[in-house]
Design a protein around this motif. Structure first.
Motif, PDB file in Angstrom:
ATOM      1  N   ILE A  83       0.828  -1.210   0.000  1.00 35.89           N
ATOM      2  CA  ILE A  83       0.000   0.000   0.000  1.00 35.89           C
ATOM      3  C   ILE A  83       0.859   1.255   0.000  1.00 35.89           C
ATOM      4  O   ILE A  83       0.421   2.304  -0.443  1.00 35.89           O
ATOM      5  N   CYS A  84       2.068   1.129   0.479  1.00 38.71           N
ATOM      6  CA  CYS A  84       2.870   2.346   0.678  1.00 38.71           C
ATOM      7  C   CYS A  84       3.043   3.111  -0.636  1.00 38.71           C
ATOM      8  O   CYS A  84       3.578   2.560  -1.594  1.00 38.71           O
ATOM      9  N   PRO A  85       2.604   4.354  -0.684  1.00 39.26           N
ATOM     10  CA  PRO A  85       2.653   5.111  -1.941  1.00 39.26           C
ATOM     11  C   PRO A  85       4.081   5.408  -2.390  1.00 39.26           C
ATOM     12  O   PRO A  85       4.304   5.645  -3.561  1.00 39.26           O
ATOM     13  N   VAL A  86       5.019   5.452  -1.474  1.00 37.05           N
ATOM     14  CA  VAL A  86       6.376   5.806  -1.865  1.00 37.05           C
ATOM     15  C   VAL A  86       7.318   4.610  -1.790  1.00 37.05           C
ATOM     16  O   VAL A  86       8.525   4.766  -1.907  1.00 37.05           O
ATOM     17  N   ASP A  87       6.766   3.432  -1.589  1.00 42.00           N
ATOM     18  CA  ASP A  87       7.554   2.208  -1.562  1.00 42.00           C
ATOM     19  C   ASP A  87       8.748   2.288  -0.619  1.00 42.00           C
ATOM     20  O   ASP A  87       9.879   1.986  -0.997  1.00 42.00           O
ATOM     21  N   CYS A  88       8.499   2.705   0.575  1.00 44.08           N
ATOM     22  CA  CYS A  88       9.640   2.832   1.472  1.00 44.08           C
ATOM     23  C   CYS A  88       9.729   1.663   2.445  1.00 44.08           C
ATOM     24  O   CYS A  88      10.632   1.616   3.257  1.00 44.08           O
ATOM     25  N   ILE A  89       8.792   0.747   2.369  1.00 47.86           N
ATOM     26  CA  ILE A  89       8.882  -0.442   3.228  1.00 47.86           C
ATOM     27  C   ILE A  89       9.424  -1.601   2.396  1.00 47.86           C
ATOM     28  O   ILE A  89       8.961  -1.841   1.283  1.00 47.86           O
ATOM     29  N   ASP A  90      10.428  -2.247   2.932  1.00 47.50           N
ATOM     30  CA  ASP A  90      11.084  -3.320   2.184  1.00 47.50           C
ATOM     31  C   ASP A  90      11.069  -4.582   3.046  1.00 47.50           C
ATOM     32  O   ASP A  90      11.700  -4.623   4.098  1.00 47.50           O
ATOM     33  N   ILE A  91      10.276  -5.568   2.606  1.00 49.97           N
ATOM     34  CA  ILE A  91      10.127  -6.786   3.412  1.00 49.97           C
ATOM     35  C   ILE A  91      10.572  -7.994   2.597  1.00 49.97           C
ATOM     36  O   ILE A  91      10.249  -8.108   1.414  1.00 49.97           O
ATOM     37  N   GLU A  92      11.328  -8.854   3.231  1.00 54.18           N
ATOM     38  CA  GLU A  92      11.616 -10.152   2.629  1.00 54.18           C
ATOM     39  C   GLU A  92      10.930 -11.193   3.491  1.00 54.18           C
ATOM     40  O   GLU A  92      10.806 -11.001   4.701  1.00 54.18           O
ATOM     41  N   SER A  93      10.512 -12.297   2.881  1.00 55.97           N
ATOM     42  CA  SER A  93       9.851 -13.301   3.720  1.00 55.97           C
ATOM     43  C   SER A  93      10.382 -14.691   3.399  1.00 55.97           C
ATOM     44  O   SER A  93      10.831 -14.960   2.295  1.00 55.97           O
ATOM     45  N   ILE A  94      10.381 -15.533   4.389  1.00 55.75           N
ATOM     46  CA  ILE A  94      10.723 -16.944   4.206  1.00 55.75           C
ATOM     47  C   ILE A  94       9.569 -17.749   4.776  1.00 55.75           C
ATOM     48  O   ILE A  94       9.130 -17.504   5.911  1.00 55.75           O
ATOM     49  N   LYS A  95       9.086 -18.674   3.961  1.00 49.42           N
ATOM     50  CA  LYS A  95       8.006 -19.520   4.476  1.00 49.42           C
ATOM     51  C   LYS A  95       8.552 -20.417   5.582  1.00 49.42           C
ATOM     52  O   LYS A  95       9.669 -20.932   5.479  1.00 49.42           O
ATOM     53  N   ALA A  96       7.746 -20.607   6.594  1.00 55.60           N
ATOM     54  CA  ALA A  96       8.200 -21.509   7.662  1.00 55.60           C
ATOM     55  C   ALA A  96       7.798 -22.935   7.318  1.00 55.60           C
ATOM     56  O   ALA A  96       6.874 -23.166   6.537  1.00 55.60           O
ATOM     57  N   THR A  97       8.522 -23.895   7.875  1.00 55.14           N
ATOM     58  CA  THR A  97       8.184 -25.290   7.612  1.00 55.14           C
ATOM     59  C   THR A  97       6.921 -25.704   8.343  1.00 55.14           C
ATOM     60  O   THR A  97       6.252 -26.643   7.953  1.00 55.14           O
ATOM     61  N   ASP A  98       6.636 -24.972   9.395  1.00 56.59           N
ATOM     62  CA  ASP A  98       5.434 -25.302  10.157  1.00 56.59           C
ATOM     63  C   ASP A  98       4.882 -23.992  10.720  1.00 56.59           C
ATOM     64  O   ASP A  98       5.508 -22.947  10.588  1.00 56.59           O
ATOM     65  N   VAL A  99       3.768 -24.028  11.387  1.00 56.66           N
ATOM     66  CA  VAL A  99       3.243 -22.831  12.048  1.00 56.66           C
ATOM     67  C   VAL A  99       4.255 -22.367  13.080  1.00 56.66           C
ATOM     68  O   VAL A  99       4.768 -23.160  13.864  1.00 56.66           O
ATOM     69  N   ILE A 100       4.584 -21.056  13.031  1.00 55.67           N
ATOM     70  CA  ILE A 100       5.614 -20.561  13.958  1.00 55.67           C
ATOM     71  C   ILE A 100       5.023 -20.325  15.331  1.00 55.67           C
ATOM     72  O   ILE A 100       5.611 -20.576  16.363  1.00 55.67           O
ATOM     73  N   GLY A 101       3.825 -19.781  15.274  1.00 53.24           N
ATOM     74  CA  GLY A 101       3.224 -19.449  16.559  1.00 53.24           C
ATOM     75  C   GLY A 101       2.054 -18.522  16.310  1.00 53.24           C
ATOM     76  O   GLY A 101       1.573 -18.403  15.176  1.00 53.24           O
ATOM     77  N   LYS A 102       1.617 -17.844  17.327  1.00 53.48           N
ATOM     78  CA  LYS A 102       0.481 -16.937  17.172  1.00 53.48           C
ATOM     79  C   LYS A 102       0.860 -15.545  17.610  1.00 53.48           C
ATOM     80  O   LYS A 102       1.706 -15.372  18.508  1.00 53.48           O
ATOM     81  N   THR A 103       0.230 -14.559  16.994  1.00 50.58           N
ATOM     82  CA  THR A 103       0.451 -13.189  17.431  1.00 50.58           C
ATOM     83  C   THR A 103      -0.425 -12.930  18.638  1.00 50.58           C
ATOM     84  O   THR A 103      -1.248 -13.774  19.010  1.00 50.58           O
ATOM     85  N   SER A 104      -0.266 -11.759  19.211  1.00 53.56           N
ATOM     86  CA  SER A 104      -1.012 -11.479  20.442  1.00 53.56           C
ATOM     87  C   SER A 104      -2.510 -11.400  20.192  1.00 53.56           C
ATOM     88  O   SER A 104      -3.290 -11.553  21.114  1.00 53.56           O
ATOM     89  N   ASP A 105      -2.933 -11.142  18.919  1.00 45.05           N
ATOM     90  CA  ASP A 105      -4.381 -11.126  18.679  1.00 45.05           C
ATOM     91  C   ASP A 105      -4.879 -12.446  18.111  1.00 45.05           C
ATOM     92  O   ASP A 105      -6.000 -12.553  17.655  1.00 45.05           O
ATOM     93  N   GLY A 106      -4.017 -13.435  18.088  1.00 49.18           N
ATOM     94  CA  GLY A 106      -4.474 -14.771  17.721  1.00 49.18           C
ATOM     95  C   GLY A 106      -4.238 -15.171  16.279  1.00 49.18           C
ATOM     96  O   GLY A 106      -4.573 -16.299  15.903  1.00 49.18           O
ATOM     97  N   SER A 107      -3.712 -14.273  15.442  1.00 52.52           N
ATOM     98  CA  SER A 107      -3.451 -14.673  14.054  1.00 52.52           C
ATOM     99  C   SER A 107      -2.295 -15.671  14.023  1.00 52.52           C
ATOM    100  O   SER A 107      -1.360 -15.578  14.824  1.00 52.52           O
ATOM    101  N   VAL A 108      -2.352 -16.567  13.070  1.00 51.24           N
ATOM    102  CA  VAL A 108      -1.318 -17.591  12.977  1.00 51.24           C
ATOM    103  C   VAL A 108      -0.148 -17.064  12.145  1.00 51.24           C
ATOM    104  O   VAL A 108      -0.352 -16.467  11.089  1.00 51.24           O
ATOM    105  N   LYS A 109       1.060 -17.270  12.628  1.00 51.25           N
ATOM    106  CA  LYS A 109       2.242 -16.809  11.904  1.00 51.25           C
ATOM    107  C   LYS A 109       2.849 -17.969  11.122  1.00 51.25           C
ATOM    108  O   LYS A 109       3.117 -19.022  11.676  1.00 51.25           O
ATOM    109  N   ARG A 110       3.024 -17.781   9.829  1.00 46.04           N
ATOM    110  CA  ARG A 110       3.602 -18.833   9.006  1.00 46.04           C
ATOM    111  C   ARG A 110       4.829 -18.366   8.235  1.00 46.04           C
ATOM    112  O   ARG A 110       5.405 -19.117   7.462  1.00 46.04           O
ATOM    113  N   LEU A 111       5.201 -17.116   8.384  1.00 45.50           N
ATOM    114  CA  LEU A 111       6.325 -16.576   7.593  1.00 45.50           C
ATOM    115  C   LEU A 111       7.343 -15.944   8.523  1.00 45.50           C
ATOM    116  O   LEU A 111       6.980 -15.301   9.518  1.00 45.50           O
ATOM    117  N   TYR A 112       8.619 -16.121   8.145  1.00 47.54           N
ATOM    118  CA  TYR A 112       9.673 -15.394   8.849  1.00 47.54           C
ATOM    119  C   TYR A 112       9.992 -14.130   8.071  1.00 47.54           C
ATOM    120  O   TYR A 112       9.858 -14.104   6.848  1.00 47.54           O
TER     121      TYR A 112
END
Ligand code: SF4
Ligand code: SF4
Lengths: 195, 358
Positions: A83-112
């Motif tokens: 969404i960033c209009p000026v493209d200033c956020i740069d994220i790389e991701s690695i898929k995890a082999t399994d569910v990593i864990g949960k965030t504080s609001d309960g969403s499941v984390k699957r990416l590093y």
């Protein structure tokens, strides 16, 4: 001509009286108050200077200031970077082999996220990234005065993984993929044989 | 030998006074302007910023002298000296107390008035020598302004001198208080030789001198290039006018001259019209306030108090009134102040002839 001269004197005196009034009122300073406090506009007379940085005006809670990311709550969905209009956020991701864990609001984390950089030198403080984030982990803090000695210091790095960890996660992912590939190949082979 | 030693001491004392006064008044000016505009002014160097001007002068002393490549080196270098020395020499004739005057001259008024005009030459040299269009414009404006305003100033000074009947500033001072040698009359009829105080000042001896003083005050603002007559410097149009190209100590001297000039014109005005070192407190019955408050210490005190008040008024005006246009400046001088000054001169003459000789 005389009328004009008198008018000049009269108006000059008007101005002088006004400045004298302000000079007299200078014995008092206006209190440092936030805009949403009662009686903010009630303070008319007195010195208006806020002696920053010794004194600071309180800032509104929902203002747009420096960004902060709680990386533990990030599910690395990349929405903010898109969404960033000026493209200033740069994220790389690695898929995890399994569910990593949960965030504080309960969403499941699957990416590093081995890399999560926000270049505040480019950011235009539109706040769009904070509204799209599904876990609300990218937020604007109340911090507004930030000065650095080198422009590269404005590139905030939020990722918490070390390079070694990232390399290992990549390796694990590759192994898993290879295993899956092998399993798939075996399954195909079996299907052919069955025919 | 001692003779010369005293000369040097007096010169050093006057210089020390000018330097201290400039430091203090720059600080005062910055504070006054700040308070008028609801600001705080300097606050960081020392408590309430009181060391700010000392820090500024240290900075100025360390700065490099830059002479523009195409400037007239000789004119450029000596101009600040001439500007400063002109004002500095003016202080020589001004009396501080009944027996305290650096150099007693029987033509003191004339001397001060003449020496102030020399400053215009220095300013023209600075502007011309800088070889810069802004500087030159500033210098030309400055000279036009100073030469024009000298006319009303001259006339009002003469009208005060006519009442005092002397060109010696010390004699003029004496005759505005209880130490008078002539007969002095409040408003021309009441003898106040033994009452003294504010009643014996020139402005009250002959009330038209009140108008004369206002003319003097306005014209003196123009003489020292202060707002609202700061066209020669006009930061917003000329970047500083004649002193645009100056740096370091040379600039400091021009600056010093400007503030010294403020005090000089204030002091001349105070001496001629407002009683100089005479006390404003009159003798009332058995309460001899004027006798108590006359003396060397009191003289210095009163003259300082009066001058500083006038200087404060100059600052107050600077931070209130906007700058005049060139044509308005000339209109004010030639069409308003000069005729009024002439009228004062005539009234002074008649006053002298009719009231005092009768
Ligand atoms: S606030 Fe706007 S510009 Fe800044 S990072 Fe977020 S989306 Fe990009
Ligand atoms: S939108 Fe939120 S959760 Fe998604 S990558 Fe950005 S910060 Fe992480």
């Amino acid at each position: 001509m005389i009328k004009e001269a008198f008018n000049g004197l009269r108006t000059a005196w008007k101005g002088l009286a006004l400045t004298l009034k302000h000079f007299g009122a200078a014995s008092e300073s206006k209190k440092v108050k936030g805009i949403n406090e009662a009686n903010y506009f009630g303070q008319q007379a007195g010195i208006a200077t806020v002696q920053y940085p010794h004194q600071k005006l309180p800032v509104p809670e929902v203002g747009r200031y420096q960004l902060d990311v709680v990386i533990d709550d990030c599910i690395v969905c990349d929405l903010c970077a898109k969404i960033c209009p000026v493209d200033c956020i740069d994220i790389e991701s690695i898929k995890a082999t399994d569910v990593i864990g949960k965030t504080s609001d309960g969403s499941v984390k699957r990416l590093y996220a081995p890399k999560f950089d926000i270049d505040m030198a480019k950011c235009m403080y539109c706040g769009l990234c904070t509204t799209v984030c599904p876990t609300e982990c990218i937020i604007m803090t109340a911090e507004y005065d930030k000065s650095v000695t080198h422009i590269s210091d404005l590139n905030y790095k939020f990722a918490s993984m070390t390079d070694a960890e990232a390399a290992q996660k990549r390796l694990e992912l590759e192994q898993q993929l290879a295993e899956r590939q092998a399993a798939k190949a075996a399954a195909l082979k079996k299907m052919e044989e069955d025919k | 030998m001692n003779f010369y030693l005293i000369y040097f001491l007096v010169a050093i004392a006057i210089f020390g006074f000018i330097a201290t006064f400039s430091l203090v008044s720059v600080y005062a000016e910055r504070k006054i302007s700040a308070f008028i505009q609801d600001r705080l002014g300097p606050m960081e160097v020392g408590k309430y910023g009181w060391l700010q001007t000392a820090a500024d002068i240290l900075k100025l002393i360390q700065k490099e002298y830059i002479v523009p490549a195409l400037a007239d080196k000789v004119l450029f270098t000596i101009a600040p000296v001439i500007i400063f020395v002109a004002v500095y020499l003016g202080f020589v004739a001004l009396p501080w107390a009944p027996s305290l005057v650096p150099a007693s001259m029987n033509i003191g008024v004339f001397y001060v008035f003449a020496i102030i005009s020399v400053e215009a030459v220095g300013i023209l040299m600075a502007g011309w020598g800088s070889n810069n269009k802004y500087s030159l414009l500033g210098a030309v404006r400055s000279v036009a302004q100073m030469v024009s305003y000298e006319i009303p100033i001259g006339f009002v000074i003469i009208s005060a001198v006519m009442i005092s009947q002397s060109l010696d500033l010390q004699v003029i001072n004496y005759n505005q208080g209880i130490l008078a040698t002539q007969e002095i009359k409040f408003l021309g009829f009441l003898n106040v030789n033994h009452i003294g105080g504010v009643l014996a000042w020139n402005v009250f001896k002959a009330p038209h001198l009140l108008v004369a003083y206002v003319i003097y005050f306005i014209a003196s603002l123009a003489e020292c290039n202060r707002a609202p007559f700061d066209l020669p410097e006009a930061e917003s149009e000329l970047i500083g006018g004649f002193h645009t190209e100056y740096t370091g100590l040379r600039f400091a001297f021009i600056f010093l001259a400007e503030y010294a000039m403020m005090f000089l014109v204030a002091m001349l005005g105070v001496t001629l019209f407002l009683g100089g070192w005479n006390t404003p407190l009159p003798n009332i019955g058995s309460l001899h306030l004027a006798d108590y408050t006359t003396g060397t210490f009191w003289g210095i005190f009163w003259v300082m108090a009066k001058c500083l008040l006038v200087v404060a008024a100059q600052m107050w005006i600077r931070w209130t009134l906007p700058r005049l246009r060139v044509d308005q400046l000339m209109t004010l001088c030639w069409k308003v102040l000069t005729p009024l000054a002439f009228a004062c001169l005539v009234v002074s003459g008649l006053w002298r002839l009719i009231l005092l000789s009768a």
